[in-house]
Design an enzyme around this catalytic site. Structure first.
Site, PDB file in Angstrom:
ATOM      1  N   VAL A 187       0.854  -1.188   0.000  1.00  0.00           N
ATOM      2  CA  VAL A 187       0.000   0.000   0.000  1.00  0.00           C
ATOM      3  C   VAL A 187       0.885   1.231   0.000  1.00  0.00           C
ATOM      4  CG1 VAL A 187      -1.804   1.274   1.213  1.00  0.00           C
ATOM      5  CG2 VAL A 187      -1.810  -1.228   1.255  1.00  0.00           C
ATOM      6  N   LYS A 238      -3.454   0.593  -3.104  1.00  0.00           N
ATOM      7  CA  LYS A 238      -3.165  -0.807  -2.800  1.00  0.00           C
ATOM      8  C   LYS A 238      -2.751  -1.499  -4.099  1.00  0.00           C
ATOM      9  CE  LYS A 238      -5.354  -4.806  -0.549  1.00  0.00           C
ATOM     10  NZ  LYS A 238      -6.592  -5.241   0.146  1.00  0.00           N
ATOM     11  N   ASP A 259     -13.085 -10.912   8.474  1.00  0.00           N
ATOM     12  CA  ASP A 259     -11.698 -10.692   8.900  1.00  0.00           C
ATOM     13  C   ASP A 259     -11.575  -9.410   9.715  1.00  0.00           C
ATOM     14  OD1 ASP A 259      -9.023 -11.295   9.218  1.00  0.00           O
ATOM     15  OD2 ASP A 259      -8.400 -10.401   7.313  1.00  0.00           O
TER      16      ASP A 259
END
Length: 293
Positions: free
Chosen positions: A2, A18, A120
């Site tokens: 990133v 990214k 996540d």
């Protein structure tokens, strides 16, 4: 990877880029990138990071860039800075923990209402800007959620924030996996250290069992039928939830945390119900007044 950059088409605004390398022998764009792009295109909320653009570069090698709004730091780095700011190690005030949790649950409730399970959630995937606004990020493992439940992979959620149904091998799971992760983040915001830092799946399970008690059919109907459940698991009794947050959490906060850590996923509190919990009463009332103004 990133990178920090400036968007020349938007008054030199800071952006996060990214980079995803596309190897020549790969089968196109990675599925995680496609999933993240497609889901973020559908999401627009103050507590979810904004995807501004997608750029493809073909020279000198194939690369895909996901361009996001710039956010100063993630929640883990923020907590580290707070800890270093005090000689004895800083802590967040009860009001600050409440504000961060409310924002996290608002963003998550929006995702769940859109039929998206993140899968996540952890401090490193929660961003904070200079105004204290929390934003959910990194949707690479997110999935569109549907009824009836589909079979999903169990290789999701960083170990310390992973729910027991996934640890026990359940392949059909729903929105409760995110709520369990939120509970572990809640405890970490209070304690300033991870609640269950296991070094393997079985170690993670046993750490959970030592706190909440070893699950059985009474606590969690059907648990004995899960692929990785063993009748020979050590039998630990449940302990008061206050022991999970020895650094201090009021009774309302403990009650909310307890509802996030219900073993049976179908009985676990939802993000929307959590937002309506009395723990947020003062904060919710103030926000409603601001909206009216």
């Amino acid at each position: 990877m990133v990178y920090k950059g400036r968007d020349l088409t938007r008054d030199n605004a800071l952006v996060a880029m990214k980079k995803i390398r596309l190897e020549q022998d790969d089968d196109g764009v990675p599925s995680t990138a496609l999933r993240e792009i497609s889901l973020l295109r559908e999401l627009s909320h103050d507590n979810i990071v904004r995807l501004l653009d997608v750029e493809h570069a073909s020279a000198p090698s194939q690369r895909l860039y996901l361009v996001f709004e710039w956010v100063d730091q993630d929640l883990k780095r923020y907590m580290d800075e707070v800890s270093r700011s005090s000689p004895r190690g800083g802590r967040l005030t009860g009001d600050k923990v409440r504000q961060l949790m409310y924002q996290l649950l608002e963003g998550l409730d929006y995702c769940h209402a859109k039929g998206i399970v993140h899968r996540d959630l952890k401090p490193q995937n929660l961003l904070m800007d200079r105004n204290g606004t929390l934003k959910i990020a990194d949707f690479g493992l997110a999935r569109a959620f549907c009824i009836p439940l589909r079979t999903y992979t169990h290789e999701v959620v960083t170990l310390w924030y992973r729910c027991p149904e996934i640890l026990l091998g359940q392949r059909k799971y729903g929105l409760g996996v995110d709520i369990w992760s939120v509970g572990t983040i809640f405890a970490e915001l209070v304690n300033f250290y991870p609640l269950w830092p296991g070094d393997s799946e079985i170690d993670e399970l046993f750490r959970i069992f030592r706190t909440l008690g070893t699950p059985n059919e009474k606590l969690w109907p059907g648990v004995s039928q899960l692929p990785d459940f063993k009748p020979v698991f050590p039998q630990w009794p449940p302990t008061p939830i206050a022991r999970a947050v020895p650094e201090g959490l009021d009774e309302l906060g403990q009650d909310l945390l307890k509802q996030m850590f219900v073993y049976n996923p179908s009985d676990r509190i939802s993000a929307r119900a959590a937002l309506a919990h009395p723990y947020f009463d003062g904060l919710r009332g103030a926000k409603e007044e601001d909206m009216q103004l």
